[in-house]
Write an enzyme that holds these catalytic residues in place. Structure first.
Site, short mmCIF file in Angstrom:
data_model
loop_
_atom_site.label_atom_id
_atom_site.label_comp_id
_atom_site.label_asym_id
_atom_site.label_seq_id
_atom_site.Cartn_x
_atom_site.Cartn_y
_atom_site.Cartn_z
N GLU A 1 -0.89 10.23 2.92
CA GLU A 1 0.41 10.90 2.98
C GLU A 1 1.13 10.55 1.69
OE1 GLU A 1 3.35 9.49 5.79
OE2 GLU A 1 4.56 11.30 5.53
N ARG B 1 -8.78 -2.21 8.26
CA ARG B 1 -8.07 -2.13 6.99
C ARG B 1 -8.13 -3.46 6.27
NH1 ARG B 1 -2.71 0.29 8.50
NH2 ARG B 1 -2.34 -0.02 6.30
N LYS C 1 2.93 0.15 3.49
CA LYS C 1 3.74 0.97 2.61
C LYS C 1 5.23 0.73 2.83
CE LYS C 1 1.05 5.07 1.52
NZ LYS C 1 0.91 6.50 1.84
#
Length: 565
Positions: free
Chosen positions: A37, A264, A274
């Site tokens: 994104e 992750r 983020k």
RNA sequence: UGGGACGUCGCCAAGCGGUAAGGCCCGGGGUUUUGAUCCCCGUAUGCGCAGGUUCGAAUCCUGCCGUCCCAGCCA
């Protein structure tokens, strides 16, 4: 089977893909995608995903798309899109013509939504966000059906069309999938498919839409439209897989990609979300997204990391489903390995201390020819001026020291790297007792030769006072002082763990003259100090700025540590 | 207390019923005009725990324990 068959330890994702190819699934084709994104800069965790997805495509003659998952215009912008394109390229990957935006599919998505409504599998719900939450139930208690769940197909169709037409305010209604309000999987309790966002300008579609599809609806459809075979994502989406499959099974999409989840990346002494990285930038804790202390691709690039070192890091850490926190040492080892082989050597004195060689001929200058790399002749040579006044590093001199200290001491000898052996005869101090310069003598027979009858064990670096160039040197350290800064839950904020010494700026450093011609981004080893690169942002008219990428391995520091203890 | 996942050396991570790869870190030694590099050597009788199946189990079964994720109209 051949004898010397190299078995590359494949990760579990590759194993799945290999068995799929063998079984002839998807016609034996492999198509992956990297779907960020555009709501921030890419970080090293994304690099793991990029290397996985693009790496698989390369190794199995497949393709990997770059797709911007741009369904939430609120948080997204073109600066992020640009940076992501640049970072993926910089890492060494190419998506060719295959650059897509989820927003490319808004019209198609809408058609599939109509399809779901027509099939009685989606409905427009007028509950407020708060009411929706109440109706959803809890982890242990089933939810209850929305009072709008049984609206007619006609009414739903009409309402969705009017939502699209902008007749209703933000939050007034949503489109929901009709699945199972008592599912133990919260994602299946009639998830939202569309929400209203009026008045925002989408970076790609402008004002043409005021309803936006949710991730859970958009992602499976986008994957299917792009004929993705393996949709690789991180572990937190495992709970969404039943919904991903439901969407694909209940719409007329052309194929059914397989979602595979991996864990992750977490790195010690930094944060990877983020949200937190954005906060560090917005609150001025760092200079920006490309601050060399940031774990972002842009930050690592400015810090001096090479694309190859980051790719190597990604292959070294592997891919699995277990929770992991990788040590910084792993990353550091990767960049040292690269730069040791590929960077030219230079001499730079970070903390200058003046040395006067009292018996060196007045005004003499010798141009010494020096190898750019001790193990690689192909890197050539450069010349370094040697003069009677030099700088050495303050850390390389001690008035008195133990025998373990192999550098310069009062009355002792040391080798000047690439030059002569000198002896310290006198220490000059100012009124405050501060050492301001050293008076030394040199042995003219020791240029390129070892002294007769004695051995000099220390070697230190130096720069000519007359020809040295002033520079600013920035020494970076870990951004946080805690290995896992976000382990701090409610009581402490991760910001409280910011390392106050993560940046030390040296403005008095002197580098050898050859460095004056270096270009922004160029990397060097400053001998006995570490790897440095010329900063990407060079202010005009100021001294050059060098960023320390990483120190050299330092076994002396370990000895010192032990001696203290 | 529901669901999903994961537990192999300090940190990553192979292993897929035949007797514990590799990397990083660490320790010891050698070479070296970088205390770098490079080169040797060393480092889990053990795979979360407890049972069971088997000639044989990290791998299969059962039961515990621990950790992570999920209740956005974020992705």
């Amino acid at each position: 089977m051949s004898e010397d068959e190299t078995v590359v330890a494949g990760n579990f994702v590759r194993q799945i893909i290999e068995s799929d190819i063998e079984a002839g699934k998807h016609d034996g084709k492999v198509a992956t995608r990297f779907p960020p994104e555009p709501n921030g800069y890419l970080h090293i965790g994304h690099a793991k995903s990029i290397c996985l997805n693009f790496g698989i495509a390369m190794d199995y003659q497949g393709t990997c798309n770059l797709r911007f998952d741009d369904t939430n215009p609120h948080k997204e912008n073109v600066e992020y899109i640009e940076s992501i394109r640049q970072d993926v390229h910089w890492l060494g990957y190419d998506w060719g013509e295959r650059l897509y935006y989820a927003s490319n599919y808004f019209e198609r998505l809408y058609e599939y939504a109509v399809e779901l409504i027509t099939a009685g599998k989606a409905y427009v719900c007028d509950l407020t966000a708060d009411e929706t939450r109440e109706y959803r139930g809890t982890l242990t208690a089933a939810g209850k059906p929305s009072p709008f769940r049984e609206r007619s197909v006609e009414e739903n169709l009409d309402l969705l069309q009017r939502m699209r037409a902008g007749e209703f305010e933000d939050g007034a209604r949503v489109l929901r999938a009709k699945i199972d309000m008592s599912s133990p999987n919260m994602n299946m309790r009639d998830p939202t498919l569309y929400r209203i966002r009026r008045g925002v300008i989408h970076h790609q579609t402008g004002e043409s839409w005021c309803i936006y599809p949710m991730y859970d609806f958009t992602h499976p459809v986008s994957d299917a439209l792009e004929r993705i075979t393996h949709s690789i994502c991180t572990l937190e989406f495992a709970d969404h897989r039943p919904l991903y499959d439901w969407i694909l099974d209940n719409t007329s999409v052309p194929c059914h990609p397989q979602q595979i989840e991996f864990s992750r990346l977490n790195l010690e002494y930094t944060v990877m979300s983020k949200r937190k990285l954005t906060a560090l930038v917005d609150e001025g804790c760092v200079e920006g997204w490309d601050d060399p202390r940031m774990p972002t691709i842009a930050g690592l690039r400015r810090r001096g990391f090479t694309p190859g070192s980051i790719r190597e890091f990604c292959t070294r850490i592997g891919v699995s489903k277990s929770e992991n926190t990788v040590q910084m040492g792993m990353l550091e080892s990767c960049i040292r390995e690269d730069l040791n082989v590929n960077s030219q050597r230079r001499m730079a004195v970070l903390h200058p201390l003046k040395v006067v060689i009292t018996d060196y001929p007045e005004g003499q200058v010798e141009q010494l020819e020096v190898a750019n790399h001790p193990q690689d002749e192909s890197m050539g040579v450069r010349s370094i001026p040697f003069t009677g006044e030099l700088y050495i590093d303050k850390n390389d001199f001690l008035e008195t020291a133990s025998k373990k200290f192999k550098r310069l001491v009062t009355g002792g000898e040391v080798r000047l790297r690439n030059a002569y052996v000198i002896r310290c005869n006198e220490v000059i101090k100012d009124a405050a007792g501060e050492i301001i310069e050293l008076h030394c003598s040199y042995d003219p027979a020791t240029l390129g030769a070892n002294p007769e009858g004695r051995k000099v064990k220390g070697v230190i670096h130096w720069v000519s006072v007359e020809y040295g160039v002033e520079a600013e040197v920035r020494l970076y350290d870990r951004l946080f002082s805690q290995p896992v800064p976000d382990s701090a839950k409610e009581d402490k904020d991760y910001r409280e763990y910011l390392n106050p010494d993560s940046l030390r700026t040296l403005t008095q450093s002197i580098v050898e003259p050859a460095l004056a011609e270096a270009n922004p981004g160029e990397r060097f080893q400053f001998e006995r100090e570490g790897y440095f690169c010329v900063d990407l942002h060079q202010p005009a008219g100021s001294p050059m700025i060098f960023n320390r990428t990483v120190t050299l391995r330092d076994s002396w520091a370990k000895i010192e540590e032990k001696q203290k203890a």
